[in-house]
Design an enzyme around this catalytic site. Structure first.
Site, PDB file in Angstrom:
ATOM      1  N   SER A   1      -1.843   6.873   1.223  1.00 11.81           N
ATOM      2  CA  SER A   1      -1.501   8.111   1.556  1.00 11.81           C
ATOM      3  C   SER A   1      -0.325   8.468   2.874  1.00 11.81           C
ATOM      4  O   SER A   1       0.355   6.601   2.562  1.00 11.81           O
ATOM      5  CB  SER A   1      -2.641   9.261   1.714  1.00 11.81           C
ATOM      6  OG  SER A   1      -1.536  10.374   1.579  1.00 11.81           O
TER       7      SER A   1
ATOM      8  N   ASP B   1      -1.356  12.873  -9.497  1.00 15.58           N
ATOM      9  CA  ASP B   1      -1.705  13.192  -8.206  1.00 15.58           C
ATOM     10  C   ASP B   1      -0.168  14.305  -7.642  1.00 15.58           C
ATOM     11  O   ASP B   1       1.281  14.198  -8.599  1.00 15.58           O
ATOM     12  CB  ASP B   1      -1.025  11.597  -7.299  1.00 15.58           C
ATOM     13  CG  ASP B   1      -1.055  11.516  -6.010  1.00 15.58           C
ATOM     14  OD1 ASP B   1      -1.266  13.137  -5.497  1.00 15.58           O
ATOM     15  OD2 ASP B   1      -1.522  11.132  -5.903  1.00 15.58           O
TER      16      ASP B   1
ATOM     17  N   HIS C   1      -5.099  12.248  -5.975  1.00 11.20           N
ATOM     18  CA  HIS C   1      -4.743  11.680  -5.052  1.00 11.20           C
ATOM     19  C   HIS C   1      -5.829  11.184  -4.479  1.00 11.20           C
ATOM     20  O   HIS C   1      -6.068   9.853  -3.731  1.00 11.20           O
ATOM     21  CB  HIS C   1      -3.958  12.703  -3.998  1.00 11.20           C
ATOM     22  CG  HIS C   1      -3.423  11.767  -2.917  1.00 11.20           C
ATOM     23  ND1 HIS C   1      -2.606  11.096  -2.884  1.00 11.20           N
ATOM     24  CD2 HIS C   1      -3.806  12.105  -1.850  1.00 11.20           C
ATOM     25  CE1 HIS C   1      -2.169  10.593  -1.868  1.00 11.20           C
ATOM     26  NE2 HIS C   1      -3.038  11.454  -0.845  1.00 11.20           N
TER      27      HIS C   1
END
Length: 369
Positions: free
Chosen positions: A152, A217, A246
């Site tokens: 991320s 996601d 995610h």
């Protein structure tokens, strides 16, 4: 007013939306004065774990966990997401260390966990640089034996460091972002105040890049992962986890299977192979530049025109570079409105002229100095 006494910057505002450190931190650190060893609370006593306190070039002191695996041939430098700290990630690190058969080092960004300072884009870059320096000096890890892993927001510091290490063994991008603004707004251009411009930095990475992303996601759209994969110079077979979100990709069997495959293949790459690939890339770049110069010289006698587009501009300006003989001539890009283009922008003492015509209003201006 948004800011009263203290000046605020766009990056500070962006940081408020990009970083969510757990409050309170899930662990604390303590240094034993007799042995000098640093320990972390709420983390199991592990002889293979080193708890480190590292100084960054921006004056912060960050915490890192280094986990040894006696069977490891490579080391993974793990940059985590924006809402976790090392206390929450310890169990995952142990599993990755065992299943991937690697040494693993993870760290908390400035302002996360027991690390001092405040989280910001610039601080995360300084943080990962401090960790890499520690690996080099304390553990003898060279870039040839290192794989960078960014999850991320962690993809930002990961690609920052990767873009500066030409002999790096590999990069893993897990639910990565193209840039900060692109997470919030689905735009195809980069704004000056954007943070983590991975969309540009991915092109500077010379080693194999594995991209992992969940198709469902809802935090960072799959488009980000696909965009990074398409822009990578040396993309490895990507892993698109069907139905993956995610924060749950590690739960899918395909995840550990595919990452393990990537690690094994990276282990088999020799330094000679890496240097050969870098040389091929450089030769290709030189060949492309040579062809571009060849085409340019062929059309030297022709008028060279350029059309400039901007997002909110209704006017396209065509211009040509004046053929000036003086050495100190400095040609500047024309960005003024058409009405101001009334004389030669050359500014030199030669008698040559430059021309500009606006394709909107159709007016052309020509001048001599």
């Amino acid at each position: 007013m948004l800011c009263s006494d203290n000046p605020c910057t766009i990056s500070n505002l962006a940081a408020k939306f990009a970083f969510f450190p757990p409050v309170p931190a899930t662990y604390t650190v303590r240094k034993d004065e007799t042995t000098g060893r640093v320990t972390a609370s709420r983390v199991p006593r592990d002889p293979s774990l080193d708890v480190l306190l590292l100084d960054t070039k921006r004056g912060n002191k960050i915490v890192a966990f280094y986990l040894r695996n006696p069977l490891a041939r490579l080391t993974v430098l793990y940059s985590h997401g924006n809402a976790a700290d090392l206390g929450q990630l310890y169990d995952l690190f142990v599993q990755l260390k065992i299943n991937l058969r690697v040494n693993l080092i993870g760290y908390d960004y400035s302002g996360y966990g027991a690390s001092s300072g405040k989280p910001s884009e610039a601080n995360t870059y300084a943080d990962i640089e401090a960790v890499y320096q520690c690996l080099e000096t304390e553990y003898g890890v060279s870039q040839e034996g290192l794989i960078l892993y960014g999850q991320s927001v962690g993809s930002g510091p990961t690609l920052h460091l990767a873009s500066h290490l030409p002999r790096l063994r590999g990069v893993v991008l897990h639910s990565a972002i193209l840039s900060g603004i692109r997470v919030v707004c689905h735009v195809n251009f980069t704004l000056w105040f954007d943070i983590y411009k991975n969309v540009k930095k991915i092109k500077k990475v010379k080693c194999p890049v594995l991209v992992i992303h969940g198709t469902e996601d809802d935090v960072v759209n799959w488009v980000h992962g696909n965009g990074l994969y398409k822009r990578a110079k040396d993309p490895y077979e990507p892993l698109w986890i069907k139905g993956g979100g995610h924060c749950n990709l590690e739960l899918y069997p395909d995840y550990i299977r595919h990452v393990s495959k990537f690690i094994r293949e990276m282990e088999s790459i020799t330094t000679a192979t890496q240097l050969k690939k870098i040389k091929q890339t450089l030769n290709f770049s030189k060949s492309r530049n040579y062809n571009a110069r060849k085409i340019s010289s062929k059309n030297k006698s022709n008028l060279s025109s350029t059309t400039t587009f901007t997002a909110n501009c209704c006017c396209r300006i065509r211009f040509r570079k004046p053929n000036c003989s003086c050495r100190w001539f400095s040609w500047r890009c024309i960005t003024w409105p058409c009405t101001f283009l009334k004389k030669c922008i050359c500014g030199c003492s030669c008698k040559n002229c430059c021309c500009c015509s606006c394709t909107c209003c159709g007016e052309g201006h020509q001048g001599k100095s």
